[in-house]
Write an enzyme that holds these catalytic residues in place. Structure first.
Site, PDB file in Angstrom:
ATOM      1  N   GLY A  32      -0.056   2.366  -0.402  1.00  0.00           N
ATOM      2  CA  GLY A  32       0.345   1.014  -0.056  1.00  0.00           C
ATOM      3  C   GLY A  32      -0.783   0.247   0.611  1.00  0.00           C
ATOM      4  N   SER A  33      -0.801  -1.064   0.474  1.00  0.00           N
ATOM      5  CA  SER A  33      -1.751  -1.894   1.219  1.00  0.00           C
ATOM      6  C   SER A  33      -1.281  -2.016   2.667  1.00  0.00           C
ATOM      7  CB  SER A  33      -1.849  -3.279   0.580  1.00  0.00           C
ATOM      8  OG  SER A  33      -2.466  -3.193  -0.687  1.00  0.00           O
ATOM      9  N   GLY A  34      -2.138  -2.582   3.510  1.00  0.00           N
ATOM     10  CA  GLY A  34      -1.792  -2.747   4.918  1.00  0.00           C
ATOM     11  C   GLY A  34      -2.439  -1.684   5.797  1.00  0.00           C
ATOM     12  N   HIS A  35      -3.204  -0.771   5.157  1.00  0.00           N
ATOM     13  CA  HIS A  35      -3.876   0.297   5.911  1.00  0.00           C
ATOM     14  C   HIS A  35      -5.397   0.121   5.895  1.00  0.00           C
ATOM     15  CE1 HIS A  35       0.002   2.137   5.857  1.00  0.00           C
ATOM     16  NE2 HIS A  35      -0.001   2.309   4.547  1.00  0.00           N
TER      17      HIS A  35
ATOM     18  N   LYS B 218      -1.793  10.991  -0.383  1.00  0.00           N
ATOM     19  CA  LYS B 218      -1.139  11.207   0.913  1.00  0.00           C
ATOM     20  C   LYS B 218       0.302  11.656   0.664  1.00  0.00           C
ATOM     21  CE  LYS B 218      -1.819   7.041   2.564  1.00  0.00           C
ATOM     22  NZ  LYS B 218      -2.408   6.503   1.307  1.00  0.00           N
TER      23      LYS B 218
ATOM     24  N   ASP C 242       4.106   8.012  -3.395  1.00  0.00           N
ATOM     25  CA  ASP C 242       2.724   8.276  -3.816  1.00  0.00           C
ATOM     26  C   ASP C 242       2.630   9.569  -4.618  1.00  0.00           C
ATOM     27  OD1 ASP C 242       2.123   6.053  -2.333  1.00  0.00           O
ATOM     28  OD2 ASP C 242       0.742   7.031  -0.952  1.00  0.00           O
TER      29      ASP C 242
ATOM     30  N   HIS D 112       3.506   3.808   8.278  1.00  0.00           N
ATOM     31  CA  HIS D 112       4.377   2.690   7.909  1.00  0.00           C
ATOM     32  C   HIS D 112       5.324   2.365   9.041  1.00  0.00           C
ATOM     33  CE1 HIS D 112       3.870   3.903   3.425  1.00  0.00           C
ATOM     34  NE2 HIS D 112       2.778   3.434   3.965  1.00  0.00           N
TER      35      HIS D 112
END
Lengths: 333, 333
Positions: B54-57, B105, B110, B219
């Site tokens: 996911g994006s945001g990391h 991960k 994922d 998250h």
């Protein structure tokens, strides 16, 4: 106050201790006199380059100590100027016989204390030149500074001037390049949130849930105006237009562009701002030849960003591209 | 919601466009299929190394694409797994005939999607090995994952394994090193604040003014427990003890240590945590041979930190020290 700290009065001391441990290959930290210095200082016949200012803006300045950038940095208490004794100790530690350049952000306390340190150093036979940065186009005179404030250009100037100093250039030439970079650079910032100085325990200022501050200084000093939240496109336009106008940037010119996070803004958002910045400049036929996107001159956990543009020429590109090896900036070695 | 964005649904697309512009010397971004790839991919006879999530990391994973680390990264929507088609496209883009390693991960979406992508790639004649990271000691099974979650070790593993892949080592060896790094690494994180996914518009969870969450996932998934705010010394002890115990670290051993910011924590505070970590490990005669302090695997603007330790041996040190040139990690060239 939600912070990863122990006692508020120990924040700077403990962070410096951590920095010394994390970067022992690059820097030494004098915890008593409170300065960070290159491990290989003083370097004979090389101009020493020293900067400093309040803590809370990391990685500036301590993160920029190392090969090709600063020889030493003097951190004050959070958002508080370092003192002349500290600057003098750092100046003496890096003096290799070719003189020392002080890079000073235009902020009343910093300017006054660096001037005093330069006089004290001169009295001990060290030639010192102080160059003041004043790139913030947001306000002419602010609460803490006469004239424009020194902000983002300071980081880029430290890199470029450090590159020249590494070649063994004389103090007069190094200082002149510093003045040139400052003249060719402008910045403007904005905040979505305030930040909390550990010793104060509460936010420096208040912003409503639907408000932002345009034109902030790095200590959260008042800016141009408070405004309603806007899109990244509008915010980028608001910050970029005064910079481009004040610099008199023209079609065909190229710039070094920094989109800087204030500490609490995700990198994802900074890339969105960079995307807008490139679009705006492209519309004016100005090209971004070099860039930095990330947290480089912060205000603790403040959310927001600043934009800095420096008009480039071949000399500036050459020293920007030159190798650098510091905790926060590294390339070419 | 205070963010530097335009429309919430455009966040990832626009950030990728900005990234492509800022790092055009290193990476290409396929905006349609949504992946970031080394400019020089595919490299003949080199194992391709691909990750995603996911994006945001950020900077994970896109910021780690480049020489000596990842060949490609697949970002999903914010905090949402990328899809198999995207992974397949990235896998095909980096396949130089020596096969492709997927670094995954442990997060249910994922794992499932990378498995499907590996099958699709195999059907097209590309040999793929998936290695799953599961280093989070905080919880055994969480809301979104069976078994331990994959967190900070992923970053360190991508660097070490990327270093080996660059030498032209075969896929089986590269995959085996990835498994070894994962086995030798553990992490634990904590949050002082929540964060807001742009599409949701409100914080993922609520934390009282005097509360923190211990053992979060990236998250903001629930952790071990909610606790009253504590000192940096206590928090560091709380995170470090389970890592050291779970890894079975003994006196005389050396580690690679990462103190990672979750996105909204000042670097100043991360150095304070590093100082505490060094003190705790020194007390156990464990030495930190290599380290990273900064924002490397974030959760948007969350305040907090995570600690990752990897037990080192000569091989791991060798590939950690090997040259790397990506947007977010660079040394040796």
């Amino acid at each position: 106050m939600k912070k990863l700290i122990n006692q508020p009065e120990d924040v700077v001391k403990e962070a410096l201790a951590g920095m010394a441990l994390a970067h022992a290959d690059l820097v030494n930290v004098d915890l008593e006199q409170q300065f960070i210095v290159r491990r290989d200082a003083p370097i004979k016949n090389k101009v020493g380059v020293v900067s400093g200012g309040g803590s809370g803006h990391e990685p500036m300045h301590g993160g920029y100590v190392g090969y090709g950038m600063l020889d030493a940095a003097c951190p004050g208490a959070v958002f508080t100027s370092p003192v002349p004794d500290q600057m003098l100790a750092a100046t003496k530690a890096v003096d290799g016989g070719a003189g020392v350049l002080h890079i000073v952000k235009n902020y009343t306390g910093d300017v006054m204390n660096f001037e005093m340190a330069a006089e004290l150093a001169a009295a001990e036979g060290i030639e010192v030149v102080n160059v003041v940065t004043n790139d913030d186009v947001a306000v002419q005179d602010s609460l803490y500074t006469a004239g424009r404030r020194g902000v983002g250009v300071t980081v880029l100037l430290e890199k470029i001037v450090g590159g020249l100093a590494e070649t063994g250039a004389p103090l007069a030439q190094v200082a002149e390049l510093a003045r040139q970079v400052n003249i060719q650079g402008r910045s403007m910032g904005m905040a979505l949130t305030s930040c909390t100085v550990p010793a104060a325990g509460k936010p420096t200022f208040d912003l409503g849930e639907d408000e932002m501050e345009i034109g902030i200084g790095i200590h959260g000093e008042p800016g141009r105006r408070r405004a309603k939240l806007a899109s990244a496109a509008d915010i980028t336009e608001t910050l970029t237009t005064p910079i481009v106008e004040d610099l008199g940037l023209k079609a065909g010119e190229q710039v070094l562009a920094m989109v800087n996070g204030m500490g609490g803004t995700p990198l994802l958002e900074l890339y969105i701002v960079f995307n807008e910045l490139e679009r705006i400049l492209k519309g004016k036929s100005i090209s971004i030849a070099r860039s930095l996107v990330g947290n480089y001159i912060t205000s603790l956990e403040m959310a927001g960003c600043s934009i800095t543009l420096v008009r480039l020429n071949d000399e500036l590109i050459k020293y920007w591209d030159a190798p650098v090896h510091t905790p926060a900036l590294r390339w070419g070695r």
